[in-house]
Design a protein around this motif. Structure first.
Motif, PDB file in Angstrom:
ATOM      1  N   ARG A 176       6.473   4.930   2.645  1.00 13.82           N
ATOM      2  CA  ARG A 176       6.366   3.595   2.064  1.00 13.82           C
ATOM      3  C   ARG A 176       7.142   2.541   2.843  1.00 13.82           C
ATOM      4  O   ARG A 176       6.903   1.338   2.689  1.00 13.82           O
ATOM      5  N   ARG A 223      -0.545  -0.013  -1.788  1.00 12.41           N
ATOM      6  CA  ARG A 223      -1.998   0.157  -1.840  1.00 12.41           C
ATOM      7  C   ARG A 223      -2.578  -0.713  -2.963  1.00 12.41           C
ATOM      8  O   ARG A 223      -2.063  -0.740  -4.074  1.00 12.41           O
ATOM      9  N   GLY A 224      -3.628  -1.431  -2.640  1.00 10.61           N
ATOM     10  CA  GLY A 224      -4.285  -2.293  -3.627  1.00 10.61           C
ATOM     11  C   GLY A 224      -3.677  -3.671  -3.762  1.00 10.61           C
ATOM     12  O   GLY A 224      -4.186  -4.495  -4.529  1.00 10.61           O
TER      13      GLY A 224
END
Length: 294
Positions: A176, A223-224
């Motif tokens: 991350r 993500r997203g």
């Protein structure tokens, strides 16, 4: 007549721009997060954040410092990351972590200090190894971290330890994490002591001035997170695909520290805007919705 009219219009536009409040004052005045789904908006140094989560002031393996600043708000992924990293700190022999600034309740430019930390994906962690995690609110305002870089900026001090190296390696090894900012001397020392077989993570350790008492973790856009802007150039580009332990690193403790033989020429034109100069018009349009949310 047309020239006079144009002059009046231009003066009116300039006056309106001057009258627009600074974004750091608007975001700095917020005391709670927006009631929206979590979303980092814009870039790390020009944006805001919806639906941030406040890091608990204390936990079994951490304490948040400088509570009066109200800057312990982050994207849920950042809060989860910091809590996990504090457990890793316990495993290397520290009591846990002292957590510095993350973001304001709705992100955005800050009234003082950082140019980044605007979208809930940046966090500072003190280099001071905690010996206790029962500090009072007053303690957290009074005590300071420790420098791990020498005054001449070329080497680490006796405050630096193998545990610091291990903690930073743990943080940088997390998928991350986009990059971690440290003093150049710290990166040099880590390059010197890292094993030949375990160096890929070093690419994420980036030398930046002003990081002698803390390290600055920056997460990738989750993500997203469609409104989040990925930072460029990437650490792979900056290190030319290597670990960053090359001449570009050496520059930070050689040429960078040598005073210029001739004063640099000032660029012509107006000074570029900095984070504390931004108005809402300089930020993504969604930041108005973040401020308006109740």
């Amino acid at each position: 007549m047309m020239r006079i009219l144009s002059f009046i219009l231009a003066m009116g536009m300039a006056t309106a721009a001057q009258a627009e409040p600074k974004a750091n004052q608007l975001f700095g005045a917020q005391t709670a997060a927006s009631r929206q789904a979590p979303m980092p908006i814009g870039s790390y140094n020009r944006g805001c954040a919806a639906g941030l989560v406040q890091m608990p002031e204390s936990g079994p393996t951490w304490q948040v410092m400088r509570l009066s600043r109200n800057r312990a708000w982050g994207h849920p992924e950042m809060i989860e990351f910091l809590q996990a990293l504090s457990v890793a700190a316990r495993q290397i022999g520290w009591a846990g972590l002292y957590i510095g600034d993350i973001s304001q309740p709705r992100g955005g430019p800050m009234t003082s200090g950082h140019a980044s930390h605007q979208i809930g994906l940046d966090a500072d962690v003190w280099m001071l190894p905690p010996r206790r995690l029962d500090l009072t609110v007053a303690d957290r305002e009074r005590i300071s971290s420790i420098p791990v870089r020498s005054a001449d900026q070329r080497s680490v001090t006796a405050n630096w330890s193998r545990a610091h190296h291990t903690l930073l390696r743990s943080a940088a090894s997390d998928d991350r994490v986009d990059r971690i900012f440290v003093a150049a001397a710290v990166k040099l020392e880590m390059c010197r002591t890292a094993t030949r077989a375990d160096r890929a993570w070093l690419q994420k350790i980036r030398p930046v001035p002003g990081h002698d008492t803390h390290f600055h973790i920056r997460l990738k856009c989750p993500r997203g997170a469609v409104a989040c802007q990925t930072q460029t150039p990437t650490v792979a580009d900056l290190s030319k695909g290597g670990d960053g332990c090359d001449e570009t690193l050496t520059w930070w403790v050689t040429d960078y520290l040598d005073p210029p033989k001739t004063p640099p020429q000032r660029p012509s034109g107006p000074r570029p805007k900095g984070a504390r100069d931004f108005t809402l018009s300089d930020l993504p349009a969604q930041c108005r919705e973040v401020l308006a949310s109740r």
